[in-house]
Enzyme design. Structure first.
Site, PDB file in Angstrom:
ATOM      1  N   ASP A 211      -7.736  48.112  -6.555  1.00 20.99           N
ATOM      2  CA  ASP A 211      -8.791  47.934  -6.557  1.00 20.99           C
ATOM      3  C   ASP A 211      -9.119  49.396  -5.604  1.00 20.99           C
ATOM      4  O   ASP A 211     -11.006  49.314  -5.579  1.00 20.99           O
ATOM      5  CB  ASP A 211      -8.962  46.495  -6.288  1.00 20.99           C
ATOM      6  CG  ASP A 211      -8.883  46.483  -4.720  1.00 20.99           C
ATOM      7  OD1 ASP A 211      -8.071  47.353  -4.162  1.00 20.99           O
ATOM      8  OD2 ASP A 211      -9.063  45.126  -4.170  1.00 20.99           O
TER       9      ASP A 211
ATOM     10  N   ASP B 167      -4.773  52.049  -5.280  1.00 17.78           N
ATOM     11  CA  ASP B 167      -3.668  51.899  -3.436  1.00 17.78           C
ATOM     12  C   ASP B 167      -2.726  50.296  -4.348  1.00 17.78           C
ATOM     13  O   ASP B 167      -2.934  49.912  -5.125  1.00 17.78           O
ATOM     14  CB  ASP B 167      -4.663  50.692  -2.804  1.00 17.78           C
ATOM     15  CG  ASP B 167      -5.334  49.030  -3.253  1.00 17.78           C
ATOM     16  OD1 ASP B 167      -5.652  49.587  -4.266  1.00 17.78           O
ATOM     17  OD2 ASP B 167      -6.025  49.090  -2.336  1.00 17.78           O
TER      18      ASP B 167
ATOM     19  N   ASP C  41      -2.931  47.224  -5.039  1.00 14.66           N
ATOM     20  CA  ASP C  41      -3.218  46.602  -5.503  1.00 14.66           C
ATOM     21  C   ASP C  41      -4.009  46.654  -6.383  1.00 14.66           C
ATOM     22  O   ASP C  41      -5.106  45.774  -7.506  1.00 14.66           O
ATOM     23  CB  ASP C  41      -3.767  44.844  -4.797  1.00 14.66           C
ATOM     24  CG  ASP C  41      -4.723  45.115  -4.330  1.00 14.66           C
ATOM     25  OD1 ASP C  41      -5.200  46.384  -3.543  1.00 14.66           O
ATOM     26  OD2 ASP C  41      -5.784  44.291  -4.350  1.00 14.66           O
TER      27      ASP C  41
ATOM     28  N   SER D  56      -3.442  44.515  -0.333  1.00  8.11           N
ATOM     29  CA  SER D  56      -4.575  46.114  -0.574  1.00  8.11           C
ATOM     30  C   SER D  56      -3.719  46.841  -0.023  1.00  8.11           C
ATOM     31  O   SER D  56      -2.390  47.514  -0.356  1.00  8.11           O
ATOM     32  CB  SER D  56      -5.622  45.565  -0.128  1.00  8.11           C
ATOM     33  OG  SER D  56      -6.498  46.676  -0.816  1.00  8.11           O
TER      34      SER D  56
END
Length: 462
Positions: free
Chosen positions: A254, A250, A252, A106
């Site tokens: 999300d 970010d 990933d 993340s």
């Protein structure tokens, strides 16, 4: 350098010793535990798991280890390759899979990676399921398949496009209205998969896209957590390009933050506030965010005659309370939008599409939109933990000290004062205590944080 095992997955730094870091052995062990958990709990002849990864440097290595471990357990794999967390979440039910794994740490820096684990709905596992996986990993109770029963891999690299199509089909997303406004937007994709998928979405909505750090090579050009101190380049570029606003995700994809047209942070806390304002204006209902999130969402929900509730920190806790209260939008103040009309997971694409549609319906700039919302300011701080620090004892002492205020101990300690609040909790993803405060000016929020940090240090003797 460290390895963090929690109910939400395993996260650690690459290299070093087994059990201390996320080494190849640890990746295989934890993938084995997840696959074994699925086999123990789902009685099917052949199981299927969807796997995708972000662009971080260690991604291909961890990806190969995890895929081949599942094959060894006799589980079929749908391999999305380079992907995003919300894309994998959408793919799991579409593929009628039994689970999913996203290989991403993340917002953590490049030396980190992680296995994020999903159930058959494409949602994060419950705490109870996570505990089972940790127990299986600890006991190494794995039983691998014989040569005739190995799993098979199917590569499907179409899911980022499928994800975009799903977002554009949402009833409250109006790509035609957005296209008519001829917006110009700068995108910082932090050299991960967001650098591919966000520009693609924008182009399909008729938005002119200026790309910054959109090469998915895993060399993050700045700390990948989308906070003001890391985003000087895009703030400058938005102004230089005379753009309508900027988008930051970010690695990933999300978490979502916006930069206003004047080069100032819209505020990641206000990503959810703006999207909720639009959604509630069209479809009245309830909202949920975690207790480390801004009071502004509560205020906006009240304005639209809805009901707001706060959950413990963590996506799985937000989703659980959203389902319980039939919330129509929710998320986390870190820029995570959860819109059940799409799926129960934080999704930057959904956030971008809703925000653009909201803006297309208004005759104001992004800076003016931000100024129209209740004004709160947050201070987000942390204290690094050492083995000598007893977090539970610190939290207990702080609870006792402020027992005459409104206190919640659902998740760490949250102290609600009349005009401000502080939330103290041990992080699930890093060896730190997080100290979040909110007040009506930045100075007041910073002053409250400093006071509480000094009190904690006095208690801990540091």
């Amino acid at each position: 350098m460290t390895l963090i095992k929690s109910i939400s997955g395993i996260r650690g730094t690459i290299g070093g010793k087994v059990g201390d870091n996320l080494t190849p052995v640890d990746a295989v062990k934890f993938a084995s535990a997840y696959g074994t958990f699925l086999k123990n709990n789902i009685k099917k002849e052949k199981l299927k798991v969807v796997i995708g990864r972000d662009a971080r440097i260690s991604g291909p290595m961890i990806h190969n280890l995890v895929v081949n471990t599942l094959i060894g357990l006799g589980i079929d794999v749908i391999d999305l390759g380079l992907s995003t967390t919300p894309t994998v979440e959408i793919a799991v039910p579409l593929e009628q899979a039994d689970g999913g794994i996203i290989l991403t740490a993340s917002h953590n820096p490049k030396q980190w990676n992680a296995l994020k684990l999903l159930n058959a709905k494409g949602e994060f596992l419950s705490g109870k399921d996570g505990e089972q996986i940790l127990e299986i990993a600890e006991s190494e109770a794995f039983n691998f398949s014989d040569v005739d029963s190995l799993g098979e891999v199917t590569v499907n690299d179409a899911y980022m496009d499928i994800h975009i199509d799903e977002v554009l089909e949402l009833p409250l997303v109006d790509a035609a209205a957005v296209a008519r406004r001829k917006f110009k937007v700068v995108v910082d994709g932090v050299n991960s998969s967001g650098g591919i998928i966000i520009p693609k979405l924008l182009e399909q909505m008729g938005v002119e896209c200026v790309k910054l750090y959109c090469e998915p090579n895993g060399h993050f050009p700045h700390n990948p957590e989308p906070l003001k101190e890391h985003l000087g380049d895009i703030c400058k570029l938005v102004v230089d390009e005379k753009a309508d606003f900027g988008i930051v995700v970010d690695p990933d994809v999300d978490r979502l933050a916006f930069i206003s047209n004047d080069g100032e942070m819209f505020g990641e806390e206000y990503t959810l506030v703006a999207c909720a304002d639009y959604v509630l204006g069209k479809t009245p209902g309830n909202t949920v965010s975690n207790m480390s999130s801004s009071r502004a969402l509560r205020d906006i929900t009240n304005k639209h005659k809805g009901s707001y509730q706060a959950s413990a920190v963590g996506e799985v806790n937000v989703v659980e309370l959203m389902k319980k209260t039939n919330a129509i939008i929710g998320g986390e103040g870190n820029g995570g939008i959860i819109y059940p009309e799409s799926h129960y997971g934080r999704d930057s694409l959904v956030g971008v599409a809703l925000f653009l549609t909201h803006l297309a319906n208004l005759d104001m700039t992004v800076a003016e939109l931000r100024a129209s919302y209740p004004q709160y300011y947050m201070s987000k701080n942390k204290i690094e933990l050492t083995p000598q620090i007893d977090v539970d004892a610190i939290l207990k002492t702080m609870t006792e000290k402020y027992k005459n205020e409104e206190i919640s101990t659902i998740d760490g300690v949250k102290i609600d004062f009349a005009d401000n609040w502080v939330h103290l909790r041990k992080s699930n993803t890093e060896p730190i205590i997080r100290i979040y405060t909110e007040a009506q000016t930045q100075q007041l929020a910073d002053d409250l944080a400093l006071r509480i940090i000094n009190e904690i240090k006095a208690v801990a003797g540091i």
